[in-house]
Design a protein around this motif. Structure first.
Motif, PDB file in Angstrom:
ATOM      1  N   ARG A 248       0.800  -1.230   0.000  1.00 37.49           N
ATOM      2  CA  ARG A 248       0.000   0.000   0.000  1.00 37.49           C
ATOM      3  C   ARG A 248       0.830   1.276   0.000  1.00 37.49           C
ATOM      4  O   ARG A 248       0.356   2.301  -0.452  1.00 37.49           O
ATOM      5  CB  ARG A 248      -0.981  -0.007   1.156  1.00 37.49           C
ATOM      6  N   GLU A 249       2.067   1.235   0.472  1.00 35.62           N
ATOM      7  CA  GLU A 249       2.875   2.451   0.518  1.00 35.62           C
ATOM      8  C   GLU A 249       4.014   2.445  -0.495  1.00 35.62           C
ATOM      9  O   GLU A 249       4.895   3.292  -0.425  1.00 35.62           O
ATOM     10  CB  GLU A 249       3.412   2.657   1.944  1.00 35.62           C
TER      11      GLU A 249
ATOM     12  N   ALA B  97       6.159   3.283  -3.561  1.00 33.74           N
ATOM     13  CA  ALA B  97       6.283   4.565  -4.262  1.00 33.74           C
ATOM     14  C   ALA B  97       5.638   4.528  -5.644  1.00 33.74           C
ATOM     15  O   ALA B  97       4.997   5.503  -6.069  1.00 33.74           O
ATOM     16  CB  ALA B  97       7.753   4.964  -4.379  1.00 33.74           C
ATOM     17  N   ASP B  98       5.781   3.421  -6.379  1.00 30.53           N
ATOM     18  CA  ASP B  98       5.213   3.328  -7.722  1.00 30.53           C
ATOM     19  C   ASP B  98       3.701   3.208  -7.729  1.00 30.53           C
ATOM     20  O   ASP B  98       3.076   3.300  -8.785  1.00 30.53           O
ATOM     21  CB  ASP B  98       5.815   2.129  -8.467  1.00 30.53           C
ATOM     22  N   LEU B  99       3.118   2.986  -6.584  1.00 31.09           N
ATOM     23  CA  LEU B  99       1.670   2.814  -6.498  1.00 31.09           C
ATOM     24  C   LEU B  99       0.995   3.980  -5.785  1.00 31.09           C
ATOM     25  O   LEU B  99      -0.103   3.859  -5.262  1.00 31.09           O
ATOM     26  CB  LEU B  99       1.353   1.499  -5.786  1.00 31.09           C
ATOM     27  N   GLN B 100       1.653   5.106  -5.782  1.00 29.35           N
ATOM     28  CA  GLN B 100       1.098   6.321  -5.185  1.00 29.35           C
ATOM     29  C   GLN B 100       0.516   7.187  -6.287  1.00 29.35           C
ATOM     30  O   GLN B 100       0.745   6.977  -7.464  1.00 29.35           O
ATOM     31  CB  GLN B 100       2.179   7.086  -4.403  1.00 29.35           C
ATOM     32  N   ARG B 101      -0.178   8.215  -5.878  1.00 32.76           N
ATOM     33  CA  ARG B 101      -0.847   9.122  -6.833  1.00 32.76           C
ATOM     34  C   ARG B 101       0.081   9.661  -7.861  1.00 32.76           C
ATOM     35  O   ARG B 101       1.099  10.031  -7.871  1.00 32.76           O
ATOM     36  CB  ARG B 101      -1.479  10.273  -6.086  1.00 32.76           C
TER      37      ARG B 101
END
Length: 178
Positions: free
Chosen positions: A171-172, A174-178
Motif C-alpha cells: 500500500r505504501e 512509491a510506484d503505487l502512489q498518486r
C-alpha cells in the motif's frame, strides 16, 4: 489513506457483511466506491490497474442492483460480483508483478492472480454440475457436492486473504502512489 489502502479497505467492506436482520449496515456500494476511488488515483500507472478500475465499476453496478426494492442476489448479479472481484484481483496482481515493492511480493502476485482466476473458472464450470444452479450455492449443494463446495470456498478464502495481505504490504510502495 494511500490508493491501495483504499482498495484494501473497500474490498474488506465488500466481502464482510454487517447485517442486522435483513439490513446490511455497510452496503457493498460503499466498499466498491472506496475501491474505485483508490484505483482511480493510480489507474494510469499500469494497464492492470486500469483493468481493475473497470472491474470495480462492474462491482459497483452489481451492488447497486442489490439496493433496488427487489434487488435480491440473482444469479446474474452474483456472477457480476464474482467477475468484478476476480477482475480486481487479477488487475491489481498484474500491476504488483511489475510495481510491487519487493521481489517476494512480485512473484507471489503472479501466483495469486492465476489461483484466483482458476478458482473462479472452476466455480463457474462446477456450479451447474454440482448444484444444478447457475452459481455455486451451499444451499443447493447436496451429497458429495457439499464437500467439493466447501473445498472450493476454503481455497477461495485463502487466496483472497493472501491477495489482501499483498495489497496491504504494497500500500505504501512509491510506484503505487498518486
Amino acid at each position: 489513506m494511500t490508493p491501495l489502502g483504499m482498495v484494501f479497505g473497500g474490498l474488506l467492506l465488500v466481502v464482510l457483511d454487517f447485517r442486522i436482520d435483513w439490513f446490511d449496515v455497510l452496503p457493498d456500494v460503499i466498499g466498491w466506491l472506496m475501491v474505485i476511488a483508490g484505483l482511480n488515483l493510480v489507474r494510469g500507472r499500469h494497464p492492470g490497474l486500469l483493468g481493475a478500475f473497470i472491474a470495480s465499476c462492474l462491482g459497483l453496478v452489481s451492488s447497486l442492483v442489490q439496493l433496488l426494492p427487489d434487488g435480491e442476489l440473482t444469479p446474474l448479479v452474483a456472477v457480476g460480483e464474482s467477475v468484478a472481484q476476480t477482475g480486481v484481483v487479477f488487475g491489481v496482481c498484474t500491476a504488483l508483478m511489475t510495481l510491487g515493492p519487493e521481489p517476494r511480493i512480485r512473484s507471489q502476485a503472479g501466483l495469486v492472480r492465476w489461483l484466483d482466476l482458476g478458482l473462479a473458472l472452476i466455480g463457474v464450470v462446477l456450479a451447474p454440475l454440482l448444484t444444478g444452479a447457475p452459481t455455486l450455492s451451499f444451499a443447493a449443494a447436496t451429497g458429495p457436492a457439499v464437500g467439493v463446495f466447501l473445498l472450493l470456498v476454503v481455497a477461495a478464502i485463502v487466496v483472497f486473504v493472501w491477495f489482501m495481505l499483498l495489497v496491504w504490504a504494497s500500500r505504501e510502495a512509491a510506484d503505487l502512489q498518486r
